[in-house]
Design a protein around this motif. Structure first.
Motif, PDB file in Angstrom:
ATOM      1  N   LEU A 154       0.631  -1.151  -0.005  1.00 35.30           N
ATOM      2  CA  LEU A 154      -0.051   0.073   0.148  1.00 35.30           C
ATOM      3  C   LEU A 154       0.788   1.497   0.250  1.00 35.30           C
ATOM      4  O   LEU A 154       0.487   2.561  -0.489  1.00 35.30           O
ATOM      5  N   VAL A 155       1.947   1.233   0.551  1.00 37.61           N
ATOM      6  CA  VAL A 155       2.824   2.592   0.774  1.00 37.61           C
ATOM      7  C   VAL A 155       3.929   2.636  -0.253  1.00 37.61           C
ATOM      8  O   VAL A 155       4.453   3.637  -0.280  1.00 37.61           O
ATOM      9  N   LYS A 156       4.321   1.481  -0.849  1.00 32.50           N
ATOM     10  CA  LYS A 156       5.367   1.486  -1.652  1.00 32.50           C
ATOM     11  C   LYS A 156       4.959   1.750  -3.318  1.00 32.50           C
ATOM     12  O   LYS A 156       3.643   1.251  -3.652  1.00 32.50           O
ATOM     13  N   SER A 157       5.766   2.395  -4.233  1.00 29.58           N
ATOM     14  CA  SER A 157       5.400   2.569  -5.379  1.00 29.58           C
ATOM     15  C   SER A 157       5.313   1.308  -6.196  1.00 29.58           C
ATOM     16  O   SER A 157       6.253   0.446  -5.946  1.00 29.58           O
ATOM     17  N   VAL A 158       4.384   1.195  -7.120  1.00 28.49           N
ATOM     18  CA  VAL A 158       4.335  -0.008  -8.249  1.00 28.49           C
ATOM     19  C   VAL A 158       4.830   0.551  -9.622  1.00 28.49           C
ATOM     20  O   VAL A 158       4.503   1.274  -9.960  1.00 28.49           O
TER      21      VAL A 158
END
Length: 71
Positions: free
Chosen positions: A7-11
């Motif tokens: 949820l908090v890291k970029s994809v």
């Protein structure tokens, strides 16, 4: 921890999709023909179409399908 990380890291969706659609074609002449989204709605339809257009041009041979569409 796994869910929080997602949820908090970029994809890096664009790069991953581009690599998926081009890696086999370069190596064996067989590439991806269809991308099938399995989920409650065609959430990724627009981003996938945009990535395919930028990678292969407007006449991409790869089809996008979604199993379910809301309503």
């Amino acid at each position: 921890e796994y869910w929080v990380s997602n949820l908090v890291k970029s994809v890096r969706f664009s790069g991953a999709l581009e690599r998926l659609c081009t890696s086999d074609a370069k190596d064996s002449g067989h590439g991806v023909d269809i991308l099938l989204e399995v989920g409650p709605h065609a959430l990724f339809k627009v981003p996938v179409k945009e990535i395919l257009e930028s990678t292969f041009g407007e006449k991409s041979r790869i089809k996008y399908l979604s199993l379910l569409v809301r309503n």
